[in-house]
Write a protein that holds these residues in place. Structure first.
Motif, PDB file in Angstrom:
ATOM      1  N   GLU A 121      -0.763  -6.773  10.361  1.00 49.16           N
ATOM      2  CA  GLU A 121      -1.434  -7.990  10.060  1.00 49.16           C
ATOM      3  C   GLU A 121      -0.965  -7.689   8.110  1.00 49.16           C
ATOM      4  O   GLU A 121      -0.266  -8.511   8.094  1.00 49.16           O
ATOM      5  CB  GLU A 121      -3.177  -8.536   9.880  1.00 49.16           C
ATOM      6  N   PHE A 122      -0.832  -6.562   7.838  1.00 48.31           N
ATOM      7  CA  PHE A 122      -0.537  -6.173   6.482  1.00 48.31           C
ATOM      8  C   PHE A 122       0.762  -5.732   6.581  1.00 48.31           C
ATOM      9  O   PHE A 122       1.262  -5.341   5.340  1.00 48.31           O
ATOM     10  CB  PHE A 122      -1.621  -5.748   5.311  1.00 48.31           C
ATOM     11  N   ASP A 123       1.437  -5.512   7.842  1.00 46.75           N
ATOM     12  CA  ASP A 123       2.654  -4.755   7.435  1.00 46.75           C
ATOM     13  C   ASP A 123       2.716  -2.994   7.329  1.00 46.75           C
ATOM     14  O   ASP A 123       3.789  -3.112   6.300  1.00 46.75           O
ATOM     15  CB  ASP A 123       3.385  -5.823   7.233  1.00 46.75           C
ATOM     16  N   LEU A 124       1.939  -2.513   7.258  1.00 46.65           N
ATOM     17  CA  LEU A 124       1.379  -1.217   7.339  1.00 46.65           C
ATOM     18  C   LEU A 124       1.740  -0.275   7.832  1.00 46.65           C
ATOM     19  O   LEU A 124       1.497  -0.392   8.903  1.00 46.65           O
ATOM     20  CB  LEU A 124      -0.026  -1.085   6.233  1.00 46.65           C
ATOM     21  N   PRO A 125       2.021   0.781   7.443  1.00 45.10           N
ATOM     22  CA  PRO A 125       2.478   1.737   8.749  1.00 45.10           C
ATOM     23  C   PRO A 125       0.512   2.311   8.442  1.00 45.10           C
ATOM     24  O   PRO A 125      -0.483   2.047   7.669  1.00 45.10           O
ATOM     25  CB  PRO A 125       2.841   3.147   8.129  1.00 45.10           C
ATOM     26  N   ILE A 126       0.290   3.445   9.951  1.00 44.61           N
ATOM     27  CA  ILE A 126      -1.001   4.156   9.957  1.00 44.61           C
ATOM     28  C   ILE A 126      -0.660   5.466   9.433  1.00 44.61           C
ATOM     29  O   ILE A 126       0.204   6.258  10.708  1.00 44.61           O
ATOM     30  CB  ILE A 126      -1.492   3.387  11.250  1.00 44.61           C
ATOM     31  N   VAL A 127      -2.490   6.124   9.283  1.00 45.53           N
ATOM     32  CA  VAL A 127      -2.065   7.530   9.619  1.00 45.53           C
ATOM     33  C   VAL A 127      -3.528   7.485  10.368  1.00 45.53           C
ATOM     34  O   VAL A 127      -4.482   8.176   9.883  1.00 45.53           O
ATOM     35  CB  VAL A 127      -2.202   8.077   7.805  1.00 45.53           C
TER      36      VAL A 127
END
Ligand SMILES: [Zn+2]
Length: 255
Positions: free
Chosen positions: A121-127
């Motif tokens: 949704e927020f166009d972010l990567p995940i860790v």
């Protein structure tokens, strides 16, 4: 030259000497520090450090699997509201941890899935934090038609698992102090994995590399991890620095 892609420098272990710790790391060539959130209790201290060092420290937002307890819905709401209103580098750290406590296993899996959706949704990567839960995490990830970019933080699997992650997700593997531990097997697991799939991290204050094993870890020790990785990959430390920094940039794309 180096990026510490996973470091909890806001932890209470650093309260008395954080300025020294950061200065020491910068002198060791570590230019940026990416800070994963844990839960509501770490948010204020994390933001305070990022405000103090806006060029070096960048926050992530997410709910750590070990903090998925009775109040997890409240925790999720807090994280989600912040993602909507502030700028973050990634959704993290998120995942499943069945090593300490399996009580909230179902909720951990749901919370992980939910936060991957936020990343999209927020166009972010995940860790990703993965402990004793590789198969379930792999199942969840491969259930998504589209995935964000991501990092398997503190990768501690075998070569087969490393290849499975890379083939299915193209995520990077976070390599830290465990690489220096005798008999960790991590050197063998990544021997045939191209450097383009790896990023450096300390996970400070935890998992200090040898010769500091068991003591407080800090971001300047990235250099020790990089030296070990250079030895394993038979290349120079500056190659390790350049390539892993480019890899981190590819995932996080900071400016
Ligand atoms: Zn962590």
């Amino acid at each position: 030259m180096f990026i510490d892609t996973h470091t909890h420098l806001y932890a209470e272990e650093f309260i008395s000497d954080i300025d020294e710790v950061i200065k020491k790391a910068i002198n060791a060539g570590v230019e940026k520090f990416f800070l994963p959130n844990i839960d509501a209790s770490s948010i204020d201290v994390m933001h305070a450090l990022c405000n103090k060092y806006p060029v070096q420290c960048f926050p992530m937002m997410g709910l750590h699997p070990c903090s998925v307890k009775e109040n997890y819905l409240e925790e999720l709401a807090t994280a989600y509201n912040l993602l909507k209103t502030k700028k973050y580098l990634a959704v993290g750290e998120i995942g499943i941890d069945l090593y300490w406590d399996k009580t909230f296993y179902t909720q951990q899996a749901d919370v992980f899935t939910q936060q991957i959706n936020w990343a999209l949704e927020f166009d972010l990567p995940i860790v990703i934090h993965c402990r004793s839960a590789f198969d379930k995490i792999y199942e969840i990830l491969t259930g998504f038609k589209k995935l964000p970019k991501g990092i398997f933080h503190c990768f501690s699997g075998n070569e087969e698992q490393a290849n499975k992650i890379i083939e299915a997700t193209n995520f990077k593997l976070g390599i830290g102090g465990v690489l220096t531990f005798k008999n960790s097997g991590l050197d063998k697991a990544i021997a045939n994995i191209d450097l383009k799939h790896l990023v450096l991290e300390t996970d400070s204050p935890y998992l200090a590399p040898i010769p500091y094993r068991g003591k407080r870890n800090e971001s300047s020790y990235i250099r020790i991890i990089a030296a070990k990785l250079a030895e394993v990959k038979n290349c120079s430390i500056s190659d390790v620095g350049n390539i892993t920094t480019a890899n981190a940039k590819e995932v996080f794309g900071w400016d």
